[in-house]
Motif scaffolding. Structure first.
Motif, short mmCIF file in Angstrom:
data_model
loop_
_atom_site.label_atom_id
_atom_site.label_comp_id
_atom_site.label_asym_id
_atom_site.label_seq_id
_atom_site.Cartn_x
_atom_site.Cartn_y
_atom_site.Cartn_z
N ARG A 224 14.44 28.07 -14.17
CA ARG A 224 14.26 26.64 -14.03
C ARG A 224 13.16 26.20 -14.97
N LEU A 230 13.76 15.73 -20.13
CA LEU A 230 15.05 15.95 -19.48
C LEU A 230 14.95 16.18 -17.99
N LEU A 233 15.88 21.74 -15.72
CA LEU A 233 17.13 22.38 -16.15
C LEU A 233 17.20 23.77 -15.53
N LEU A 235 18.85 27.15 -16.39
CA LEU A 235 19.52 27.81 -17.50
C LEU A 235 19.59 29.31 -17.27
N PRO A 253 23.60 27.05 -20.21
CA PRO A 253 23.84 26.44 -18.90
C PRO A 253 25.21 26.85 -18.34
N ASP A 258 25.30 19.51 -14.91
CA ASP A 258 24.35 18.52 -15.42
C ASP A 258 23.42 19.14 -16.46
N ASP A 259 23.13 20.42 -16.26
CA ASP A 259 22.26 21.11 -17.22
C ASP A 259 22.92 21.19 -18.59
N LYS A 262 22.51 17.80 -20.20
CA LYS A 262 21.15 17.60 -20.68
C LYS A 262 20.90 18.39 -21.96
N LEU A 263 21.42 19.60 -22.02
CA LEU A 263 21.22 20.42 -23.21
C LEU A 263 21.96 19.82 -24.41
#
Length: 289
Positions: A224, A230, A233, A235, A253, A258-259, A262-263
């Protein structure tokens, strides 16, 4: 490794202090003056004499058998990685090496090119967690992920880097354990001596964690990261050996998460354009839901 060093004894003593009598099945009667198990308790549980164990811990006996070491690993509740590390310490004892000059680590051209072409945050770190190469998306994830930086130094001495990790306590412990596993018995390298000495003086937390002698291979576990633009995240992290003690680290991700979105936004912000400098990503705006 100097003549006076005693890595095997230091290791078993550190691990002995972390095992409680209750974990070992020993009744606690009265006040105990030492943390963890006593030497004679470890010896009894391992089936060896107390005198022999004392000589082993003090470095006066540096040639224990595999059977003795495996018995100690059982008593000290070592996992497979820690047991392998214990065996490696004993195997390294007979070798007396002269102190070497610092070794400069580099990245093979093919690996360096691969890092730049990956559409995911990726970097290469050396045996002592020096960043040897990193792509723009990795740097956008953490500005400290640039060639010449040291992951361990940044993690323990830079508050901005610590702020990226909501679970900083476990993240720091895992990083130290992974560092010890990476170095192994190769502790006569000036780079190692300099780095551990610096961090031991500058960071009490590092000093405490280093004294535990934890060993961890740092396998790919989800991380995390609390990115300032952002948000948080989650990952996955993969660590792939690329030879010479170097490791390619890749964050990715879960698909469709959602991650991942965001990436994608972060990747778009790192793309150079005519109206901004290539080395400075534009601000990232996360759409509200």
């Amino acid at each position: 490794m100097s003549e006076r060093s005693n890595p095997l004894g230091d290791y078993v003593r550190a691990r002995r202090e972390l095992v409680t009598p209750e974990q070992a099945g020993i009744p606690v009667l009265g006040v105990r003056r030492v943390p963890g198990l006593r030497r004679e308790e470890v010896a009894m549980l391992a089936g060896i004499s107390a005198d022999y164990y004392l000589r082993l811990e003090q470095g006066r006996d540096r040639n224990p058998s595999v059977q003795v070491l495996e018995s100690l690993a059982r008593v000290l509740r070592l996992d497979d990685a820690a047991t392998a590390y214990l065996l490696s310490l004993a195997a390294a004892e007979p070798r007396r090496r002269r102190r070497r000059r610092p070794r400069k680590e580099s990245v093979p051209p093919g690996v360096a090119q691969l890092v730049t072409t990956l559409a995911l945050p990726a970097y290469v770190e050396g045996r002592y967690l020096d960043v040897l190469a990193a792509n723009a998306l990795a740097t956008a994830l953490s500005p400290r992920l640039v060639p010449g930086a040291n992951r361990l130094r940044d993690a323990f001495l830079d508050p901005a880097e610590q702020a990226l990790y909501p679970e900083w306590e476990s993240a720091g412990a895992g990083m130290v354990a992974g560092f010890r596993a990476s170095v192994g018995t190769d502790t006569d390298d000036p780079r190692f001596i300099e780095l551990v000495g610096e961090l031991s003086l500058a960071s009490p937390r590092f000093s405490r964690l280093w004294a535990r002698h934890d060993v961890n291979a740092c396998e790919g576990e989800p991380k995390r990261i609390d990115h300032p633009q952002l948000g948080v995240l989650r990952l996955n992290r993969e660590r792939l050996g690329v030879g010479g003690g170097r490791t390619l680290v890749i964050y990715h991700p879960d698909p469709g998460s959602d991650d991942a979105e965001k990436l994608t936004l972060l990747a778009a912000a790192t793309q150079p354009s005519q109206d901004r400098e290539p080395s400075r990503p534009s601000p990232v705006t996360v759409p509200r839901r």
